[in-house]
Each structure stands twice: as structure tokens, then as C-alpha cells.
Design a protein around this motif. Structure first.
Motif, PDB file in Angstrom:
ATOM      1  N   ALA A 149       6.754   4.854   3.951  1.00 47.86           N
ATOM      2  CA  ALA A 149       6.459   6.585   3.357  1.00 47.86           C
ATOM      3  C   ALA A 149       5.048   6.919   3.237  1.00 47.86           C
ATOM      4  O   ALA A 149       4.867   8.025   3.508  1.00 47.86           O
ATOM      5  N   LEU A 150       4.191   6.166   2.885  1.00 46.01           N
ATOM      6  CA  LEU A 150       2.747   6.576   2.826  1.00 46.01           C
ATOM      7  C   LEU A 150       2.141   6.978   4.400  1.00 46.01           C
ATOM      8  O   LEU A 150       1.581   7.877   4.189  1.00 46.01           O
ATOM      9  N   LEU A 151       2.660   5.905   5.079  1.00 44.16           N
ATOM     10  CA  LEU A 151       2.108   6.097   6.482  1.00 44.16           C
ATOM     11  C   LEU A 151       2.764   7.606   7.131  1.00 44.16           C
ATOM     12  O   LEU A 151       2.210   8.482   7.690  1.00 44.16           O
ATOM     13  N   ALA A 152       4.237   7.906   6.586  1.00 46.57           N
ATOM     14  CA  ALA A 152       4.682   9.291   7.408  1.00 46.57           C
ATOM     15  C   ALA A 152       4.128  10.042   6.775  1.00 46.57           C
ATOM     16  O   ALA A 152       3.830  11.217   7.313  1.00 46.57           O
ATOM     17  N   ASP A 153       3.885  10.170   5.357  1.00 48.43           N
ATOM     18  CA  ASP A 153       3.029  11.302   4.741  1.00 48.43           C
ATOM     19  C   ASP A 153       1.716  11.667   5.069  1.00 48.43           C
ATOM     20  O   ASP A 153       1.090  12.823   5.532  1.00 48.43           O
ATOM     21  N   LEU A 154       1.040  10.356   5.688  1.00 46.76           N
ATOM     22  CA  LEU A 154      -0.256  10.698   5.770  1.00 46.76           C
ATOM     23  C   LEU A 154      -0.447  11.187   7.071  1.00 46.76           C
ATOM     24  O   LEU A 154      -1.567  11.844   7.540  1.00 46.76           O
ATOM     25  N   LYS A 155       0.141  11.019   8.239  1.00 42.36           N
ATOM     26  CA  LYS A 155       0.288  11.357   9.372  1.00 42.36           C
ATOM     27  C   LYS A 155       0.726  12.873   9.825  1.00 42.36           C
ATOM     28  O   LYS A 155       0.388  13.645  10.542  1.00 42.36           O
ATOM     29  N   ILE A 171      10.372  -3.963  -0.492  1.00 40.59           N
ATOM     30  CA  ILE A 171       9.971  -2.613  -1.351  1.00 40.59           C
ATOM     31  C   ILE A 171       8.554  -2.314  -1.022  1.00 40.59           C
ATOM     32  O   ILE A 171       8.294  -1.048  -0.788  1.00 40.59           O
ATOM     33  N   LYS A 172       7.833  -3.241  -0.821  1.00 37.28           N
ATOM     34  CA  LYS A 172       6.272  -3.052  -0.487  1.00 37.28           C
ATOM     35  C   LYS A 172       6.246  -2.022   1.125  1.00 37.28           C
ATOM     36  O   LYS A 172       5.632  -1.307   1.105  1.00 37.28           O
ATOM     37  N   GLU A 173       7.160  -2.861   1.849  1.00 30.05           N
ATOM     38  CA  GLU A 173       7.363  -2.237   3.236  1.00 30.05           C
ATOM     39  C   GLU A 173       7.871  -0.735   3.148  1.00 30.05           C
ATOM     40  O   GLU A 173       7.179   0.100   3.901  1.00 30.05           O
ATOM     41  N   ALA A 174       8.538  -0.478   2.499  1.00 30.10           N
ATOM     42  CA  ALA A 174       9.289   0.757   2.359  1.00 30.10           C
ATOM     43  C   ALA A 174       8.247   1.742   1.763  1.00 30.10           C
ATOM     44  O   ALA A 174       8.023   2.922   2.347  1.00 30.10           O
ATOM     45  N   LYS A 175       7.447   1.415   0.574  1.00 35.95           N
ATOM     46  CA  LYS A 175       6.406   2.296   0.247  1.00 35.95           C
ATOM     47  C   LYS A 175       5.441   2.455   1.477  1.00 35.95           C
ATOM     48  O   LYS A 175       4.959   3.677   1.539  1.00 35.95           O
ATOM     49  N   GLN A 176       4.820   1.541   2.123  1.00 43.72           N
ATOM     50  CA  GLN A 176       4.028   1.534   3.056  1.00 43.72           C
ATOM     51  C   GLN A 176       4.534   2.628   4.156  1.00 43.72           C
ATOM     52  O   GLN A 176       3.633   3.415   4.788  1.00 43.72           O
ATOM     53  N   THR A 224      12.078   6.937   5.060  1.00 43.73           N
ATOM     54  CA  THR A 224      11.516   8.200   5.832  1.00 43.73           C
ATOM     55  C   THR A 224      12.659   8.707   6.830  1.00 43.73           C
ATOM     56  O   THR A 224      12.946   9.815   7.153  1.00 43.73           O
ATOM     57  N   ILE A 225      13.482   7.622   7.285  1.00 36.69           N
ATOM     58  CA  ILE A 225      14.244   8.111   8.234  1.00 36.69           C
ATOM     59  C   ILE A 225      15.469   8.603   7.541  1.00 36.69           C
ATOM     60  O   ILE A 225      16.457   9.512   7.580  1.00 36.69           O
ATOM     61  N   LEU A 226      15.986   7.759   6.421  1.00 36.81           N
ATOM     62  CA  LEU A 226      17.278   8.105   5.640  1.00 36.81           C
ATOM     63  C   LEU A 226      17.262   9.531   5.059  1.00 36.81           C
ATOM     64  O   LEU A 226      18.154  10.104   5.006  1.00 36.81           O
ATOM     65  N   SER A 227      15.949   9.789   4.618  1.00 38.79           N
ATOM     66  CA  SER A 227      15.709  11.081   3.942  1.00 38.79           C
ATOM     67  C   SER A 227      15.896  12.440   5.125  1.00 38.79           C
ATOM     68  O   SER A 227      16.025  13.429   4.539  1.00 38.79           O
ATOM     69  N   ARG A 228      16.122  12.093   6.096  1.00 44.03           N
ATOM     70  CA  ARG A 228      16.259  13.005   7.192  1.00 44.03           C
ATOM     71  C   ARG A 228      17.711  13.042   7.756  1.00 44.03           C
ATOM     72  O   ARG A 228      17.995  13.728   8.765  1.00 44.03           O
ATOM     73  N   CYS A 229      18.605  12.201   7.089  1.00 42.18           N
ATOM     74  CA  CYS A 229      19.931  12.174   7.790  1.00 42.18           C
ATOM     75  C   CYS A 229      20.929  12.489   6.614  1.00 42.18           C
ATOM     76  O   CYS A 229      20.535  12.296   5.650  1.00 42.18           O
TER      77      CYS A 229
END
Length: 571
Positions: free
Chosen positions: A520-526, A513-518, A172-177
Motif C-alpha cells: 500500500a505504501l509503495l502504491a501511494d508513493l508512486k 500484514i507487513k507485506e500488505a502495508k508495504q 491495493t488491487i482489491l480496492s480497485r475491484c
């Protein structure tokens, strides 16, 4: 030799893009962005230590804030280095260019200070720039707090992140840089740079001496300059090949070839004598093992591409002897030597006595010398059944072999060795094991929850196929994890498995992998109106975890195998 007030790494730190060596892609992109006024609001610089990440960040800050010697200039890819902004940034004293070490400022409170400061315009510069070094060290909460500011940053705020562990930065951080991968410098580029600096410092040197330093620098400019600093101090400004080799604890290349040849011919006594001689001369066992590994790689390349032996940039010893040795050795011998040395390097690194560990590696190489290849063994089995194949025995161990006749071992405890006969898939049914996730699922099914947890958190997969697992273990892996995996698979699948480890490469662990997915889900949910409304209505509330729910049964069973997640009340 001219005196210096700073170590070389600081004295020759790049101040403008033209000083930055080996990073043409970064220089070209930033130059074009400034020329066309198409600037990103956040940059992510990643690469190994000492390749110029922080220096590049400062040059970017200079370029965006430079006003020229006359005070009337605009943004430029070639900062003047003379205006007050350039001088203050170089001295790390500019009020609007804030450098933060994430390793010591990991918490969410530290990031909140950045977020609050980002609300205000720069005091004197064109842009307020935050340079955050080793950004992967930030906590998950800190990353989450930074997301909103990165997504909608104030117009006159820029972020430049630097990290050596890009995989630990949430997607989620990488996608914004805008990301730049600063590459490891090749040996010739480093050599040219060191020669230029040696000339400026009035240091006398032999070309091969600098080549040893460049090779030891392993692609890092800072590490190479630190080693050169050490050599200049210890050797009084006279860098000879022999003196630098002794300083670095390296083996003489001629003796290295002799040692390697003796080991692969089965002459254990001669090989160990040469090893002792090199150790007495100051050679470091770990570096010597690395050199043997590099030599195996070099000989294998010549075996495949003989024209490499004609490259005049390669020292004559390596060209001439390398060509002869590559012709004399089989590809099977070279690949077996590579596997043994690769495993040996890991053993030597962790051994209480590196010299003894290296001696055992040399002995294993010598024992391997006259053993038949897996293909030869399979051919012999086809002709003679499971009777022991007739093999020649190395001279140095003939008496041992006569005293103790060889026995064909079949115990599963040897299955996790990194050498020997590779697993055969002939007439074996498909076990259903094709990935780490399959192994973890089987372990959970059989009640081996701790083993499943260790595989999820400590194993980076390279290759998983029928009868073979190749992987890289993390530093916190349990001591006999490979053996545990091998014994478990042998027992549960009914076939023999080999679990091989290597020192580099590998993908993400299942936990990563699990943490990265989590994340991303947290960021989208917020970002959803409902959750955002709840968080605003209840100050201090936070979303701890997102669990995709397909049906009611999923809710109770979702994290059955996650030993670290025992509190479900806050989901």
C-alpha cells in the motif's frame, strides 16, 4: 445410461446465470448493474475451488457482449447463447475475451502484454474482457504494473479476476475491484443438483448414495460432479449407498457410532477391532478421522440444542443414537474428544502410516474417557493440595496403571499439547504477552531471531492470551515450532504456556500484514509527483521498499529482526 462426450463438470457447466446454483448475491448484483448500465471496470471473484468463479466470469463476458439471435440486442443479464459472441466465448475462442492463467503467467512481462493490449479497442465485441484466473499467483511486480491500468482503465476494457486465495491479493488491487465472495454450497443444494443430473443421465441411485457424494464434495460443485462421474464409471450407472461408501473409503455410520461409543467408554480392544474391520472394508483412515470429528460436532450441537434430533432430514441413525449418546456424554468429554481428534486429523494427514496414527488417536480417546475434567482437578487441588487426585482408571488399561503408578508430570516439554489441563491465570502476574507481535518482540529482545522469524512467517493467530496460544501453522512451518514457542515462553515468562494448533481458520501472518502495508505504501508513493518524476527521468528505476522514518535512530534499527532483508542500499 446415455453416453456422454464430456465429463459431467464440463457437460453441465453453467452457460447463463440461471444455471449458476447457490450464488444469488452475484447474480442479483450483476443483473442490476447491467439493467442500470452501472458496470464496474474490474470484478474480483473469490471462493473455494469448483463453486463457479471461472464460469461466472464467462457468463459476465457473454452478458456484456451478447447481441441476441437477430444481431440487434444490447447488454443483457440473460445472454442468448446463440449469437456469434456467445458461441465463441463458450468455446474459448473469442478474440476480444482473453483468458489468462496467472499460475503460469506470473511475471511483470506477462502483465505488460495485457496493459499494451488494453490500449486498443475490441476488434468485434462491445467490450474487450480480460479473465485472469488464480490472480493471486501474480508476482508483486506484476501487481504493481497492473495498478495504473486498473485505476484508470480504457472505457471499453473490463477485467474479471478469479482467486481461491483472496488474502494473497494486495489490498491495493482489491480496492480497485468490485468483489464477490462465491459461497460454498450447502449439502442439500448439491444433493438436488446431483439428483437432477442423475435423472438426465438415466442413472439409478439411492438418495443416501448421492448424499454421500454431496458430503464428500465439501461445497464444491466441480468436486461433487467429478466424484459422481467416478461413481457412474465404476458402478456401471447403479449408485447404491454401500457401493458409493466403499468407493469413497467411508465408514458405515452405524459402525462409526459403535466405534465412537466404545472409545469414549474406554473399551480400547473393541474400538480397535471395529477400526480394523472398517479398514478391511476399504475405509480410509483420514476420512474415518474426519467422520469422527463430524460426529463429535453433531453430538455437541444436539447437547446444546436437543431439538436438532427431531429434524426429519437427518438420517434416523444419527437422530436416535445421536440423541442418546449426547445425553450420556458430558460437555467436557465432547470438547476433549474434539481437541484430540482435531489434532489427530493433522497427525494422520502427515503420518507415514495413517492407520497406525488413527489407532493412536483412538487409544488416546479411550485413555481420556475416565480422566477427570480440569474443573474436577482444580476442585481436588483446592481440597487436597497438589496430591494426586483420585481417579477411576479405564478397564482396558487397569493392569498398565497397576504396574506403573501414575506420576504428576510438570515438565515444560508437555506444555504444547493440544489437550489436558488448560493454563490457569490464578495469582499469575501479567506477562505482557497478548499478541503474536508481543511474542516476536520478546524473542528478538532475547536474541531468538530465528524463532521470531518463524513466528512472523508461519503462524496464523486464532487466540493469544495469558498462558495460551491457539493458531494455525502454514505448510512451511518447522516440525516442532509449537514446542519451540511453548518452551521459550515457559522459560522467559516464568509461567506454563500451552500452544494449540488447529487445521483451519486463523488470521494473517505478521509477515503477510507487513507485506500488505508495504504494498500500500509503495502504491501511494508512486503516485506522488516527486517519485513519479524520478521514475520517468530514470527509465528502469524502481522503488524497492518504503520505510517510514520517524527519526535518525529508526533508520538503522527498523528491520533488525527481518532475516530476509539484509540489503539496505536500495531503500
Amino acid at each position: 445410461m446415455a453416453g456422454t462426450s464430456h465429463v459431467l463438470a464440463r457437460k453441465y457447466r453453467p452457460q447463463v446465470f440461471s444455471d449458476l446454483i447457490g450464488q444469488e448475491a452475484l447474480v442479483r448484483t450483476i443483473t442490476n448493474a447491467i439493467a442500470t448500465n452501472r458496470l464496474a471496470h474490474a470484478y474480483m471473484l473469490t471462493g473455494i475451488r469448483g463453486v463457479g468463479k471461472t464460469s461466472s466470469a464467462r457468463i459476465i463476458a457473454k452478458g456484456l457482449n451478447c447481441i441476441g439471435p437477430d444481431g440487434k440486442g444490447g447488454m443483457t443479464p440473460n445472454p442468448c447463447g446463440k449469437c456469434q459472441h456467445c458461441l465463441d466465448i463458450a468455446n474459448d475462442s473469442h478474440i476480444d475475451v482473453i483468458e489468462i492463467d496467472a499460475a503460469s503467467n506470473t511475471g511483470v512481462d506477462n502483465v505488460r502484454e495485457i496493459i499494451e493490449g488494453a490500449k486498443y479497442n475490441p476488434v468485434s465485441a462491445r467490450f474487450k474482457i480480460y479473465i485472469i484466473d488464480e490472480v493471486h499467483m501474480l508476482s508483486k511486480q506484476a501487481f504493481n504494473a497492473l495498478l495504473k491500468t486498473l485505476e484508470e482503465p480504457p472505457e471499453r476494457i473490463k477485467f474479471v479476476f478469479a482467486t481461491t486465495e483472496i488474502r494473497k491479493v494486495p489490498i491495493t488491487i482489491l480496492s480497485r475491484c468490485q468483489r464477490f465472495d462465491l459461497r460454498r454450497l450447502d449439502e442439500q443444494t448439491l444433493l438436488n443438483h446431483l439428483a437432477m443430473i442423475a435423472g438426465k443421465e438415466n442413472v439409478s441411485f439411492e438418495p443416501d448414495a448421492l448424499k454421500l457424494i454431496a458430503r464428500a464434495g465439501d461445497g464444491s460443485v466441480r468436486d461433487s460432479l467429478s466424484l459422481m462421474d467416478q461413481a457412474m464409471t465404476q458402478l456401471d450407472g447403479n449408485l447404491t449407498t454401500d457401493s458409493v461408501r466403499k468407493m469413497l473409503g467411508l465408514a458405515d455410520r452405524t459402525v462409526l457410532f459403535d466405534l465412537y461409543e466404545a472409545a469414549l467408554k474406554g473399551n480400547i480392544a473393541d474400538a480397535l477391532k471395529m477400526l480394523d474391520m472398517q479398514y478391511d472394508c476399504g475405509a480410509d483412515p483420514f476420512e474415518l478421522a474426519q467422520d469422527l470429528l463430524d460426529l463429535t460436532h453433531w453430538l455437541t450441537r444436539i447437547k446444546i440444542m436437543p431439538e436438532l434430533a427431531n429434524d426429519v432430514t437427518v438420517p434416523e441413525t444419527e437422530r436416535v443414537r445421536g440423541k442418546d449418546m449426547a445425553a450420556a456424554l458430558s460437555m467436557a468429554s465432547l470438547t476433549s474428544a474434539w481437541q484430540m481428534l482435531l489434532k489427530g486429523v493433522s497427525e494422520i494427514r502427515n503420518a507415514d502410516s495413517p492407520l497406525k496414527a488413527l489407532e493412536m488417536v483412538i487409544i488416546r480417546l479411550a485413555f481420556m474417557a475416565d480422566l477427570p475434567t480440569p474443573a474436577e482437578i482444580m476442585e481436588d487441588i483446592k481440597k487436597n493440595g497438589l496430591a494426586l487426585p483420585k481417579v477411576s482408571i479405564p478397564t482396558a488399561i487397569a493392569t498398565v496403571a497397576q504396574a506403573q503408578p501414575p506420576v504428576l508430570k510438570t515438565e515444560s516439554s508437555t506444555a504444547h499439547s493440544s489437550s489436558g489441563i488448560q493454563p490457569s491465570n490464578v495469582s499469575q502476574p501479567d506477562t505482557g504477552i497478548h499478541s503474536l507481535a508481543d511474542i516476536v518482540a520478546l524473542a528478538r529482545e532475547k536474541g531468538e531471531r530465528m524463532l521470531a522469524f518463524q513466528i512472523e512467517t508461519s503462524v496464523r493467530p486464532v487466540e493469544v492470551k495469558q498462558g495460551l496460544v491457539r493458531c494455525v501453522l502454514t505448510s512451511d512451518a518447522t516440525r516442532d515450532l509449537c514446542g519451540q514457542i511453548s518452551r521459550f515462553l515457559n522459560k522467559e515468562t516464568g509461567i506454563s504456556w500451552i500452544v494449540q494448533t488447529q487445521v483451519s481458520g486463523g488470521g494473517q501472518t505478521l509477515q503477510e500484514i507487513k507485506e500488505a502495508k508495504q504494498n500500500a505504501l509503495l502504491a501511494d508513493l508512486k503516485q506522488t509527483p516527486l517519485v513519479a518524476g524520478v521514475l520517468n527521468a530514470f527509465p528502469g528505476a524502481k522503488v524497492e521498499k518504503v520505510r517510514p522514518l520517524k527519526n535518525k535512530e529508526d533508520f538503522s534499527d527498523d528491520d533488525e529482526g527481518d532475516l530476509s532483508d539484509t540489503d539496505e542500499s536500495d531503500d
